[in-house]
Design a protein around this motif. Structure first.
Motif, short mmCIF file in Angstrom:
data_model
loop_
_atom_site.label_atom_id
_atom_site.label_comp_id
_atom_site.label_asym_id
_atom_site.label_seq_id
_atom_site.Cartn_x
_atom_site.Cartn_y
_atom_site.Cartn_z
N GLY A 261 0.81 -1.21 0.00
CA GLY A 261 0.00 0.00 0.00
C GLY A 261 0.84 1.26 0.00
N PHE A 262 1.87 1.29 0.85
CA PHE A 262 2.77 2.46 0.88
C PHE A 262 3.47 2.63 -0.45
N MET A 263 3.93 1.53 -1.05
CA MET A 263 4.63 1.62 -2.33
C MET A 263 3.71 2.21 -3.40
N ILE A 264 2.47 1.75 -3.44
CA ILE A 264 1.54 2.24 -4.46
C ILE A 264 1.23 3.72 -4.26
N GLU A 265 0.93 4.11 -3.02
CA GLU A 265 0.55 5.50 -2.77
C GLU A 265 1.71 6.46 -3.02
N ILE A 266 2.90 6.12 -2.49
CA ILE A 266 4.05 7.00 -2.71
C ILE A 266 4.44 7.01 -4.18
N GLY A 267 4.39 5.83 -4.81
CA GLY A 267 4.73 5.75 -6.23
C GLY A 267 3.80 6.56 -7.10
N GLN A 268 2.50 6.51 -6.82
CA GLN A 268 1.55 7.31 -7.59
C GLN A 268 1.81 8.80 -7.42
N LEU A 269 2.08 9.22 -6.19
CA LEU A 269 2.36 10.63 -5.94
C LEU A 269 3.61 11.08 -6.69
N LEU A 270 4.67 10.28 -6.61
CA LEU A 270 5.90 10.63 -7.32
C LEU A 270 5.69 10.62 -8.82
N GLY A 271 4.89 9.67 -9.30
CA GLY A 271 4.60 9.61 -10.73
C GLY A 271 3.92 10.89 -11.21
N LEU A 272 2.96 11.37 -10.44
CA LEU A 272 2.28 12.62 -10.79
C LEU A 272 3.24 13.80 -10.79
N VAL A 273 4.11 13.86 -9.78
CA VAL A 273 5.07 14.97 -9.69
C VAL A 273 6.04 14.94 -10.86
N VAL A 274 6.59 13.76 -11.16
CA VAL A 274 7.60 13.67 -12.23
C VAL A 274 6.98 13.91 -13.60
N LEU A 275 5.85 13.25 -13.87
CA LEU A 275 5.26 13.31 -15.21
C LEU A 275 4.49 14.59 -15.48
N LEU A 276 3.84 15.13 -14.47
CA LEU A 276 2.97 16.28 -14.68
C LEU A 276 3.56 17.61 -14.23
N VAL A 277 4.63 17.57 -13.44
CA VAL A 277 5.24 18.81 -12.96
C VAL A 277 6.69 18.95 -13.45
N MET A 278 7.54 17.98 -13.10
CA MET A 278 8.95 18.10 -13.44
C MET A 278 9.20 18.04 -14.94
N LEU A 279 8.57 17.10 -15.64
CA LEU A 279 8.82 16.96 -17.08
C LEU A 279 8.36 18.19 -17.87
N PRO A 280 7.16 18.73 -17.62
CA PRO A 280 6.79 19.95 -18.35
C PRO A 280 7.67 21.16 -18.01
N MET A 281 8.27 21.17 -16.82
CA MET A 281 9.11 22.30 -16.40
C MET A 281 10.59 22.04 -16.66
N ILE A 282 10.92 21.07 -17.48
CA ILE A 282 12.31 20.62 -17.61
C ILE A 282 13.23 21.73 -18.11
N SER A 283 12.73 22.64 -18.93
CA SER A 283 13.59 23.68 -19.48
C SER A 283 13.95 24.76 -18.46
N VAL A 284 13.09 24.97 -17.48
CA VAL A 284 13.33 26.03 -16.49
C VAL A 284 13.72 25.50 -15.12
N LEU A 285 13.55 24.21 -14.91
CA LEU A 285 13.79 23.63 -13.59
C LEU A 285 15.19 23.90 -13.06
N PRO A 286 16.25 23.82 -13.88
CA PRO A 286 17.59 24.12 -13.33
C PRO A 286 17.74 25.53 -12.79
N ARG A 287 16.95 26.47 -13.28
CA ARG A 287 17.08 27.86 -12.85
C ARG A 287 16.20 28.20 -11.64
N LEU A 288 15.24 27.36 -11.33
CA LEU A 288 14.31 27.63 -10.23
C LEU A 288 14.90 27.09 -8.92
#
Length: 390
Positions: A261-288
């Protein structure tokens, strides 16, 4: 605890510590190979520096991880001889293949890569690191073949009180293997990518002069982490069919269910952060710079997820060592006492724990120093001069 519980605890501790090294190896190997290929094609110093820097991190992790793997090999003979007697003809074959690949082929190609700088032809040198990557994945494949047999004993029959291999193809196409192996590969890529992200964020937050170097590394890490978490989540959900049937580390044990259960919940949260936040911001992320502490804090989470997933898979099979064929109690070596297992548990845990700490310290030292004074690929007259220039 009785001797069986102590032996299970010993295997859980040593297996988890060993897997910390394995999952990073699987993530870093293809990244270093890609970096080296870019350098061979472009000849740019920044690509050479990335190859040497992340390659040195990889070599440190591999060297210490191979020692922890030896402990795992010893454990099967010392603690679980009942498994060898009952199913050694089946279970031993993929383990032997893994040993041959990891300790001979992979190590040989890695040695050629390490000592081939300036000696091997350019593309032959690149081929060595790709051979390292392929053999690392082949090694992981055969380990998962062995583990999947424990989850679902396909391709074997019982005769004369022992299991005998009847269909090698069924062993390699085990239903417990076809989704779990890509899941592990995804976990490795996610882990390796997040190590690049976290280390690069740490350097950029400290206003490192090697901005291009760590900007490229951070972006490479984000893309790799995105690919890895996508694979891990997709093939993780694909295994739910086996879980629903009560197979493949089903998690019916309460502790396994909690870990899953912990693996699924944490994994889903990280998946959302990486795919929906970090990846779209990849060009500016190093400067933020305000995002960098968050990225650093995320770095250990893939390791935590990997351990939770591995434990859920193993604990969920209890009380079976081989599903519905051999119990854990029957797999235990005869004559073991609680004192003997406790002593080996303390010894193994101390050695592997020390190696894990040393691994972290050495890698952290390389990251703190940056792409300067690298040992990997250093020329005879290179001392502490930068490994890159712009």
């Amino acid at each position: 605890m009785d001797v069986v519980d102590l032996a299970r605890t010993q295997f859980a501790v040593t297996g988890s510590l060993h897997f910390l090294f394995v999952v990073l190896t699987l993530g870093l190997a293809p990244l270093v190979a890609i970096m080296h290929t870019r350098w061979a094609r472009s000849g740019r110093p920044v690509h050479e520096a990335m190859t040497r820097f992340w390659g040195q991190v990889y070599v440190i992790n591999y060297a210490l991880g191979i020692v922890t793997g030896l402990v795992m090999e010893f454990q099967f003979g010392l603690t679980w001889s009942g498994l060898t007697r009952y199913a050694g003809d089946v279970f031993g074959a993929p383990l032997a293949m893994e040993t041959l690949i990891a300790f001979f082929l992979e190590s040989t190609f890695l040695g050629l890569w390490i000592f081939g700088w300036g000696r091997l032809p350019r593309w032959a040198h690149v081929a060595c690191i790709w051979a390292v990557t392929l053999t690392a994945y082949a090694s992981a494949f055969f380990i998962m073949v062995a583990n999947s047999f424990l989850q679902n004993p396909a391709g074997a029959v019982v005769g004369g009180g022992r299991m005998h291999l009847t269909d090698f193809g069924a062993l390699l196409t085990n239903k417990a293997l076809v989704f779990s192996f890509p899941h592990v590969i995804g976990a490795g890529l996610f882990t390796g990518g997040m190590v690049l992200v976290g280390a690069s964020a740490w350097r950029l937050r400290r206003r490192t002069p090697e901005v291009e170097f760590f900007t490229r590394s951070l972006r490479t890490g984000v893309v790799t982490a995105a690919v890895g978490i996508f694979l891990a989540m997709g093939f993780g959900y694909a295994q739910f069919g086996g879980v629903a049937e009560g197979k493949f580390g089903s998690g019916r044990d309460p502790l396994a269910a909690v870990g899953l259960g912990f693996m699924i919940e944490i994994g889903q949260l990280l998946g959302l952060v990486v795919l929906l936040v970090m990846l779209p911001m990849i060009s500016v992320l190093p400067r933020l710079r305000w995002t960098h502490p968050i990225l650093i804090a995320m770095t250990p989470l893939p390791f935590v997820l990997s351990i939770l997933g591995w434990m859920a898979r193993e604990i969920g099979r209890q009380p079976w060592m081989i599903w519905e064929r051999l119990t854990v109690a029957d797999a235990l070596s005869p004559g073991l006492t609680s004192g003997m297992v406790t002593g080996s548990l303390i010894g193994f845990a101390a050695v592997l724990g020390l190696l894990a700490v040393v691994d972290y310290v050495l890698i952290a030292r390389v990251i703190r120093r940056g792409p300067y004074g690298l040992d990997l690929g250093a020329t005879a007259d290179e001392t502490r001069a930068p490994a890159l220039s712009y």
